[in-house]
Write a protein that holds these residues in place. Structure first.
Motif, short mmCIF file in Angstrom:
data_model
loop_
_atom_site.label_atom_id
_atom_site.label_comp_id
_atom_site.label_asym_id
_atom_site.label_seq_id
_atom_site.Cartn_x
_atom_site.Cartn_y
_atom_site.Cartn_z
N TYR A 149 -1.73 1.40 10.77
CA TYR A 149 -0.59 0.64 10.30
C TYR A 149 -0.05 1.33 9.04
CZ TYR A 149 -2.57 -3.21 13.11
OH TYR A 149 -3.09 -3.98 14.12
N GLY A 150 1.22 1.06 8.72
CA GLY A 150 1.80 1.70 7.55
C GLY A 150 2.59 0.74 6.68
N LEU A 151 2.91 1.21 5.48
CA LEU A 151 3.68 0.43 4.52
C LEU A 151 4.92 1.19 4.09
CD1 LEU A 151 0.99 -0.92 2.02
CD2 LEU A 151 1.98 -2.12 3.96
N GLU A 152 6.01 0.47 3.87
CA GLU A 152 7.17 1.01 3.20
C GLU A 152 6.84 1.02 1.71
OE1 GLU A 152 9.88 2.68 1.74
OE2 GLU A 152 10.36 2.46 3.87
N LEU A 153 6.46 2.18 1.20
CA LEU A 153 5.87 2.25 -0.14
C LEU A 153 6.84 1.86 -1.24
CD1 LEU A 153 3.70 5.47 0.24
CD2 LEU A 153 2.97 3.10 0.28
N SER A 154 8.13 2.01 -1.01
CA SER A 154 9.11 1.63 -2.03
C SER A 154 9.11 0.12 -2.27
CB SER A 154 10.52 2.09 -1.64
OG SER A 154 10.96 1.42 -0.47
N LEU A 155 8.57 -0.64 -1.31
CA LEU A 155 8.50 -2.09 -1.46
C LEU A 155 7.20 -2.54 -2.12
CD1 LEU A 155 9.90 -3.17 2.04
CD2 LEU A 155 11.15 -2.84 -0.09
N MET A 159 -4.10 -1.95 -2.27
CA MET A 159 -4.30 -0.57 -2.73
C MET A 159 -2.98 0.06 -3.15
SD MET A 159 -6.99 0.60 0.26
CE MET A 159 -7.07 2.34 -0.23
N ALA A 160 -1.91 -0.21 -2.40
CA ALA A 160 -0.60 0.34 -2.73
C ALA A 160 -0.11 -0.15 -4.09
CB ALA A 160 0.41 -0.01 -1.65
N LEU A 161 -0.53 -1.37 -4.45
CA LEU A 161 -0.15 -1.95 -5.75
C LEU A 161 -1.15 -1.60 -6.84
CD1 LEU A 161 1.12 -5.40 -4.44
CD2 LEU A 161 2.51 -3.57 -5.43
N GLN A 162 -1.96 -0.56 -6.57
CA GLN A 162 -2.89 0.02 -7.56
C GLN A 162 -3.96 -0.96 -8.02
OE1 GLN A 162 -1.21 2.78 -10.48
NE2 GLN A 162 0.83 2.39 -9.64
N LYS A 163 -4.43 -1.77 -7.07
CA LYS A 163 -5.51 -2.68 -7.41
C LYS A 163 -6.85 -2.14 -6.93
CE LYS A 163 -3.38 -5.49 -9.74
NZ LYS A 163 -3.76 -5.80 -11.13
N PRO A 164 -7.90 -2.26 -7.76
CA PRO A 164 -9.23 -1.92 -7.28
C PRO A 164 -9.68 -2.96 -6.26
CG PRO A 164 -9.37 -2.88 -9.47
CD PRO A 164 -7.90 -2.72 -9.16
N ARG A 191 -3.73 3.99 -4.67
CA ARG A 191 -2.31 4.26 -4.38
C ARG A 191 -2.13 5.63 -3.73
NH1 ARG A 191 3.01 2.05 -4.03
NH2 ARG A 191 4.36 3.87 -3.99
N LYS A 192 -2.81 6.64 -4.26
CA LYS A 192 -2.72 7.99 -3.69
C LYS A 192 -3.23 8.01 -2.25
CE LYS A 192 -3.23 10.26 -8.19
NZ LYS A 192 -4.15 11.04 -9.06
N ARG A 193 -4.29 7.24 -2.00
CA ARG A 193 -4.86 7.16 -0.65
C ARG A 193 -3.84 6.58 0.32
NH1 ARG A 193 -8.61 9.00 3.07
NH2 ARG A 193 -9.26 7.30 4.42
N VAL A 194 -3.16 5.51 -0.10
CA VAL A 194 -2.14 4.88 0.75
C VAL A 194 -0.98 5.85 0.98
CG1 VAL A 194 -0.50 2.99 0.94
CG2 VAL A 194 -2.79 2.54 0.09
N GLU A 195 -0.55 6.54 -0.06
CA GLU A 195 0.54 7.50 0.08
C GLU A 195 0.20 8.59 1.08
OE1 GLU A 195 2.45 7.10 -4.43
OE2 GLU A 195 1.12 8.78 -3.93
N ALA A 196 -1.06 9.01 1.08
CA ALA A 196 -1.49 10.11 1.95
C ALA A 196 -1.69 9.68 3.39
CB ALA A 196 -2.78 10.73 1.41
N VAL A 197 -2.17 8.43 3.60
CA VAL A 197 -2.64 8.02 4.93
C VAL A 197 -1.79 6.92 5.57
CG1 VAL A 197 -4.64 7.17 6.24
CG2 VAL A 197 -4.99 8.65 4.24
N PHE A 198 -1.17 6.06 4.74
CA PHE A 198 -0.53 4.87 5.30
C PHE A 198 0.97 4.76 4.99
CE2 PHE A 198 -5.02 3.86 4.39
CZ PHE A 198 -5.45 3.59 5.68
N ASP A 199 1.60 5.85 4.64
CA ASP A 199 3.04 5.88 4.41
C ASP A 199 3.76 5.65 5.73
OD1 ASP A 199 5.70 6.48 3.95
OD2 ASP A 199 5.29 8.29 2.78
#
Length: 383
Positions: free
Chosen positions: A177-183, A299-304, A356-364
């Motif tokens: 699954y993916g996320l629109e990271l700008s949101l 994760m995208a919102l930089q939460k541990p 966040r970096k993990r999401v950008e790399a794998v779930f964009d």
């Protein structure tokens, strides 16, 4: 290329229900549309019949019909006929459907069928070691026979489903699954409420909610100011037959701990981000998922995140780097990981940044959309 999605849920004000499956489908649908792929969404089990067009996406609301006899069959045949009408009229190249309930059993569609393993009853019964009704397995097994190929949100979910349904000589492709990271932007990750733990998900046994009282008790022994917020719909409990898991769960908390627990029920999807940003640590001790949208949103919102360590979760998080992975029943270690984060702000910020970096790399979602496009092109023979 024109792709249709058959689904029981979709995030829209006129749709009766939407959760993780609906969110993942909408994220993909919007991304495909942005890539100039024509998309139609067929949402069944609704309170009305309607056709909506929004941002170039056609959304069919299909009213739930009731039948006096063999409703399980005639409901599917009605959906089949409805779909086939638009497959021919709109020149739909492929139909994607979920595995849940085997909705495409008995259907003969006039376009290739792809099933995405969002999580079938068969899958969840297996993961939870719970008895499954023979009828439910029959429907889902029959549906898999009708599919040309399959998509799984994690390799783990794909492999388990493939084995359970005895799928051979058919393609099972892993596409997350993916996320629109700008949101999902958090410009101030340093701003959060110290000691606030956040759980988001249905209040149901399979999500590991009955592990929370003991974990939270151990956390508060070392960090008395810790608080716990739970967000999500209540559910009946399959083990006890209770109509409310939340009522059962309250009794499991120490009375003093319960004073620090807030259950907010369901809240609007657009408001959830504010709670994630406010949280110190997000916790998801689930026993049964195929991926877990709210994990990657956090994760995208930089939460541990302290997540489960079961199968699928190992494809989301690098343990100790972009989050922590712990088995939900290991209460001491789970609490220790939470405490590590509560007492070390630098660790929180570093882990949140890595998440966040993990999401950008794998779930964009832009990358995910391209993977889906290539998959569908291979299925229908278009380039």
């Amino acid at each position: 290329m024109h792709i249709a999605f058959l689904t029981p849920e979709y995030p829209h004000e006129r749709v009766a229900h939407a959760a993780g499956i609906g969110t993942s489908i909408k994220n993909l649908v919007v991304a495909l549309s942005n890539e100039k792929i024509k998309v139609s969404v067929f949402v069944y089990g609704q309170q009305e019949d309607a056709v909506l067009i929004e941002q170039g996406i056609t959304i069919h609301l299909i009213k739930n019909r009731k039948y006096k006899f063999m409703g399980w069959y005639f409901h599917r045949k009605y959906l089949q006929n409805y779909l086939n009408k638009y497959i021919l009229y709109e020149q739909i190249d492929a139909v994607e459907a979920p595995d849940w309930t085997g909705i495409t059993a008995f259907m003969h569609l006039k376009a290739p069928l792809v099933i995405r393993f969002h999580g079938s009853d068969t899958y969840f019964c297996h993961i939870e070691k719970r008895h499954q009704k023979a009828k439910n397995f029959w429907f889902e097994k029959l549906a898999t026979k009708k599919a040309k190929a399959f998509i799984a949100p994690t390799t783990y979910a794909g492999n388990v489903s493939k084995e359970l349904f005895g799928i051979k000589n058919k393609r099972v492709q892993t596409i997350h699954y993916g996320l629109e990271l700008s949101l999902f932007e958090n410009p101030n990750p340093k701003h959060f409420e110290k000691g606030l733990l956040l759980y988001i998900g249905t209040i149901i046994r399979k999500k590991g909610v009955f592990e929370l009282p003991e974990i939270f008790k151990k956390v508060r022994m070392q960090f008395p100011d810790a608080k716990l917020i739970l967000i999500g719909g209540d559910s009946s409990d399959v083990q006890t037959g209770s109509h409310s898991t939340w009522q059962l769960l309250q009794k499991e908390f120490d009375p003093h701990d319960l004073e620090k627990v807030s259950y907010l029920g369901k809240i609007p999807y657009q408001d959830i981000q504010n709670y994630i940003k406010q949280a110190h640590v997000c916790i998801f001790p689930s026993f049964a998922e195929t991926l877990g949208m709210v994990t990657i949103e956090s994760m995208a919102l930089q939460k541990p995140v302290v997540n489960t360590n079961i199968g699928w979760a190992q494809e989301l998080i690098v343990d100790g780097e972009s989050g922590f992975l712990v088995h939900p029943q290991d209460h001491t270690l789970y609490a220790d990981r939470i405490l590590e984060l509560l007492v070390d702000t630098n660790l929180c910020l570093t882990m949140g940044g890595n998440a966040r970096k993990r999401v950008e790399a794998v779930f964009d979602i832009e990358k995910i959309a391209e993977q889906n496009i290539l998959f569908y092109q291979s299925i229908i023979g278009k380039s």
